[in-house]
Design an enzyme around this catalytic site. Structure first.
Site, PDB file in Angstrom:
ATOM      1  N   ASP A   1       9.972   2.484   1.255  1.00  9.34           N
ATOM      2  CA  ASP A   1       8.646   3.203   1.796  1.00  9.34           C
ATOM      3  C   ASP A   1       8.753   2.549   3.210  1.00  9.34           C
ATOM      4  O   ASP A   1       8.147   1.827   3.485  1.00  9.34           O
ATOM      5  CB  ASP A   1       7.316   2.911   1.247  1.00  9.34           C
ATOM      6  CG  ASP A   1       6.177   3.057   1.632  1.00  9.34           C
ATOM      7  OD1 ASP A   1       5.991   4.338   2.729  1.00  9.34           O
ATOM      8  OD2 ASP A   1       5.279   3.260   1.375  1.00  9.34           O
TER       9      ASP A   1
ATOM     10  N   PHE B   1       0.690  -1.787   0.124  1.00  5.22           N
ATOM     11  CA  PHE B   1       0.164   0.101   0.409  1.00  5.22           C
ATOM     12  C   PHE B   1       1.073   1.420  -0.495  1.00  5.22           C
ATOM     13  O   PHE B   1       1.891   1.332   0.350  1.00  5.22           O
ATOM     14  CB  PHE B   1      -1.297   0.129   1.408  1.00  5.22           C
ATOM     15  CG  PHE B   1      -1.536   1.602   1.347  1.00  5.22           C
ATOM     16  CD1 PHE B   1      -3.106   0.965   0.614  1.00  5.22           C
ATOM     17  CD2 PHE B   1      -1.602   2.757   1.643  1.00  5.22           C
ATOM     18  CE1 PHE B   1      -4.234   2.112   0.342  1.00  5.22           C
ATOM     19  CE2 PHE B   1      -2.355   3.404   1.441  1.00  5.22           C
ATOM     20  CZ  PHE B   1      -3.720   3.303   1.286  1.00  5.22           C
TER      21      PHE B   1
ATOM     22  N   LYS C   1       3.812  10.172   8.551  1.00  5.97           N
ATOM     23  CA  LYS C   1       2.862  10.707   9.848  1.00  5.97           C
ATOM     24  C   LYS C   1       4.148  10.377  10.759  1.00  5.97           C
ATOM     25  O   LYS C   1       3.815  11.084  11.227  1.00  5.97           O
ATOM     26  CB  LYS C   1       3.260   8.280   9.565  1.00  5.97           C
ATOM     27  CG  LYS C   1       2.174   7.704   8.862  1.00  5.97           C
ATOM     28  CD  LYS C   1       1.411   6.601   8.562  1.00  5.97           C
ATOM     29  CE  LYS C   1       0.741   5.610   7.619  1.00  5.97           C
ATOM     30  NZ  LYS C   1      -0.892   6.454   7.888  1.00  5.97           N
TER      31      LYS C   1
END
Length: 398
Positions: free
Chosen positions: A222, A135, A251
């Site tokens: 990532d 994702f 995040k």
């Protein structure tokens, strides 16, 4: 007795399967809703609230910054951009940084870097290796890189130029790219978050690094969800003793203030030139102050060691409590990024846990995900276990 306040958003687009809860304020690892009900936060805004809520060192710093300047555009130098970039370079061993606002933007920038890398080498149609269950975001390009048909459905045609491979299988990676001169990069999450808390093995990460070196590909890792100290190292790939060429972050980098970044190593450091990429909000003074202060506080308070220690305590306690429980498939993850996979879909547990005063999420249909603030204590981890385990046992008995 105060009247019950309903949590509802009738004028907001219906894009989230929300619980009927609206949070009012927080302190440490606890939050309260608008009706005064307390919750233990084991979700951290999905791995965002690194320092928890109302942190006594972060709040005054942000108040100070708001009183000075919140935003200036990138026509001008932003001193804390350089300060945060220098720190990220130091922590990662890489070269330089591009700042944006979200993980999606960081991943989008990484994909652009890879394509430009290919074009600069004379490759007309660059291709990027991506993974099953990955994702990377919900823009058209990051959606195309994502390995989830449910998320992609209804948004075709997807962007071309992606080769999809399974996790932790270097032979499959070699086979999928064999004789293909258009491959420019491998793009992976060290621990897949939305895909179900699926870690890449250390030996696999090392093999991919070696393959990228041999074939002059960019290794793009990532670290949006698993980075920023969550596993007990600054970036989860550091457990494998490797360095990526491109590393998207977001995040936890700003403890709740939107901050995204792409950290580049020497092979990718000079691909972007003026005019190739940009952003309005990325790297603004408020966001940069949040990033600088977050890292400073993490270092001062020893939060990497704490994440490793409390995470091991939490995982161990869950394993002991659930080791003989039929219906528990696996407990996996590292530090304060833990997934408990059940043998059946368990989305109902998010509401049941909230009813008992615990915030969690369920991802990939059947994986309970715990990504609490990095300030969580062992005592709070024990509370998580005390609430969650009976809920899992009851759910599996139904």
């Amino acid at each position: 007795m105060t009247a019950f306040i309903e949590a509802a958003s009738p004028h907001t687009m219906n894009t989230y399967g929300r619980l009927p809860i609206a949070l009012s304020h927080g302190q440490g690892c606890r939050v309260w809703d608008i009706n005064g009900k307390p919750y233990l936060d084991a979700l951290g805004g999905i791995a965002v609230n690194t320092l928890g809520h109302n942190h006594p060192k972060l709040v005054p710093a942000l108040q100070d910054q708001i009183g000075k300047i919140i935003h200036s555009c990138n026509y001008y130098h932003v001193p804390n951009q350089e300060k945060l970039a220098e720190k990220l370079v130091e922590l990662s061993g890489l070269t330089n940084v591009f700042f944006c606002s979200t993980g999606l933007e960081a991943n989008e920038a990484a994909l652009k870097l890879a394509r430009k890398f290919g074009h600069d080498k004379g490759i007309e149609k660059p291709e990027i290796v991506v993974y099953e269950k990955a994702f990377h975001g919900r823009s058209i390009a990051t959606l195309s890189a994502t390995g989830n048909e449910k998320v992609q459905k209804g948004f075709g045609p997807l962007v071309e130029g992606f080769i999809r491979v399974p996790l932790n299988d270097v032979e499959a990676l070699k086979k999928a790219t064999e004789g293909n001169p258009n491959v420019v990069a491998v793009f992976l999450e060290t621990i897949q978050g939305e895909g179900g808390v699926n870690p890449m093995r250390i030996d696999y990460l090392q093999q991919v690094r070696q393959l990228c070196d041999e074939r002059d590909w960019l290794l793009m890792i990532d670290e949006v969800q698993c980075g920023m100290g969550r596993t007990g190292k600054w970036f989860a790939h550091q457990w494998a003793g490797i360095k990526p060429d491109v590393m998207p972050l977001a995040k936890g980098l700003g403890s709740g203030v939107p901050v995204g970044a792409v950290v580049a190593g020497p092979r990718a450091a000079n691909i972007f030139q003026p005019g190739n990429h940009g952003t309005t909000f990325g790297g603004n003074p408020l966001a940069m102050r949040a990033g600088v202060e977050t890292i400073r506080i993490m270092e001062e308070d020893g939060l990497l060691e704490s994440a490793a220690r409390v995470g091991a305590h939490l995982k161990g306690a869950l394993e002991r409590a659930l080791e003989h429980q039929p219906g528990v498939k696996e407990i996996r993850g590292q530090g304060l990024m833990i997934g408990v996979e059940l043998t059946k879909p368990c989305g109902a547990l998010t509401q049941r846990a909230a009813d008992k005063g615990l915030l969690i999420s369920v991802t990939a249909d059947s994986v309970i995900r715990l990504v609490p603030p990095l300030i969580m204590t062992s005592a709070e981890a024990d509370e998580v276990v005390a609430i969650l385990v009976p809920l899992i046992q009851q759910f599996l008995a139904e």
